[in-house]
Design an enzyme around this catalytic site. Sequence first.
Site, PDB file in Angstrom:
ATOM      1  N   GLU A  28       0.817  -1.213   0.000  1.00 30.67           N
ATOM      2  CA  GLU A  28       0.000   0.000   0.000  1.00 30.67           C
ATOM      3  C   GLU A  28       0.854   1.268   0.000  1.00 30.67           C
ATOM      4  O   GLU A  28       0.381   2.351   0.364  1.00 30.67           O
ATOM      5  CB  GLU A  28      -0.937  -0.016   1.202  1.00 30.67           C
ATOM      6  CG  GLU A  28      -1.945  -1.147   1.156  1.00 30.67           C
ATOM      7  CD  GLU A  28      -2.823  -1.197   2.395  1.00 30.67           C
ATOM      8  OE1 GLU A  28      -3.764  -0.397   2.470  1.00 30.67           O
ATOM      9  OE2 GLU A  28      -2.557  -2.028   3.282  1.00 30.67           O
ATOM     10  N   SER A 193      -6.461  -2.154   1.303  1.00 34.35           N
ATOM     11  CA  SER A 193      -6.697  -1.596  -0.033  1.00 34.35           C
ATOM     12  C   SER A 193      -7.146  -2.650  -1.037  1.00 34.35           C
ATOM     13  O   SER A 193      -6.948  -2.504  -2.245  1.00 34.35           O
ATOM     14  CB  SER A 193      -5.431  -0.887  -0.559  1.00 34.35           C
ATOM     15  OG  SER A 193      -5.122   0.228   0.237  1.00 34.35           O
ATOM     16  N   SER A 334     -11.098  10.382   0.375  1.00 32.89           N
ATOM     17  CA  SER A 334     -11.280   9.099   1.049  1.00 32.89           C
ATOM     18  C   SER A 334     -12.536   9.134   1.898  1.00 32.89           C
ATOM     19  O   SER A 334     -13.011  10.202   2.316  1.00 32.89           O
ATOM     20  CB  SER A 334     -10.069   8.778   1.932  1.00 32.89           C
ATOM     21  OG  SER A 334      -8.898   8.614   1.157  1.00 32.89           O
TER      22      SER A 334
END
Length: 366
Positions: A28, A193, A334
């Site tokens: 990530e 993720s 996000s």
Amino acid sequence: MSEPNHDSPAEPTRRVRVALVFGGRSGEHAISAATAAGVMRAIDPEKYDVLPVGITREGAWVIASGDASRYELASGRLPEVTRESGREVAGLAEVGEVDVVFPLLHGPYGEDGTIQGLLELAGVRYVGAGVLASAVGMDKHYMKLVFAGHGLPVGPYVVVRPRDWEQRQAEVVREVQERLRFPVFVKPARAGSSLGVTRVDDLTGLAEAIEAARYHDPKVLVEQGLEGREIECAVLGGRDGGAPRASVPGEIVVDHDAATFYDFEAKYLSDSQARTEAPADLPADVSERVREIAVRAFEAIDGEGLSRVDVFVTPDGEVVLNEINTMPGFTPISMYPQMWEATGLSYPELIDELIQLALERPTGLR
């Protein structure tokens, strides 16, 4: 003692020095860099002296450029921290004096309690969960055990340890058949993720999916697919010993004609495969139940600072915990900041609140 000179100008207030640590050795890496870019753009420069500290994929530490554009996700480009990104230093010891560290690392070697342990040993305050909560929040196996131990609802799953798969594959396959219904989701136990996650609709794809997950982590989870909406809730630690706070819930809406599920591409590289909605369109009682379970999950792992809690809301309104993320994606788009924005706390205000929570909290046993 001389009398104070009331006519002399007051000394300027020193800005709080914040080290943003990002990049790292996990898969990530790029998402962590993008998170740092968002924080760099939004943090108040009048209040905070920001020190960007990048960690390369190989583990080298560099005092990085403060140019946020170098680390943003742009046109599908994945940002990268390299030794050429700045001045290389010998880890935390050469970073210099800081008041608080904001560890914007996702995945193993950062979000899993490792950097938290380093900071505890150094006596440096930091944003977010402590060592134990970070480790439990990273390992989906132990996370579910802790949740179940606190009476929280979790879906059926099977753990595939390295030795299990290497020595008794047929038994693992049989256990999945007996305990779970297809479709199932196969995922690395300690990754985020959606890296290495595969939806498997029948037995023929199971072995290949487990091997794909093992590329990211030798320990794998096979989870039963649950029918329901993917709902998330942002949790923020309480100030001055107060209770944790929950945002309004948000929803991930996947275009199933374009994506099978909310995978890495749908999250970060595509503008059309999924969308987010905050607040989620839920009945008031279900929304309140999501917020209640999110806070209980946060407290179950001894969370601090921030977490994003992901749940499923079934067609009959049941709320089932999926997982908790102790350092969720934190770019302006996000879900974590979006949900707080919908609750009334802007992105810059949220960053400030997290740093103040970290400054309020001592290191060590607490």
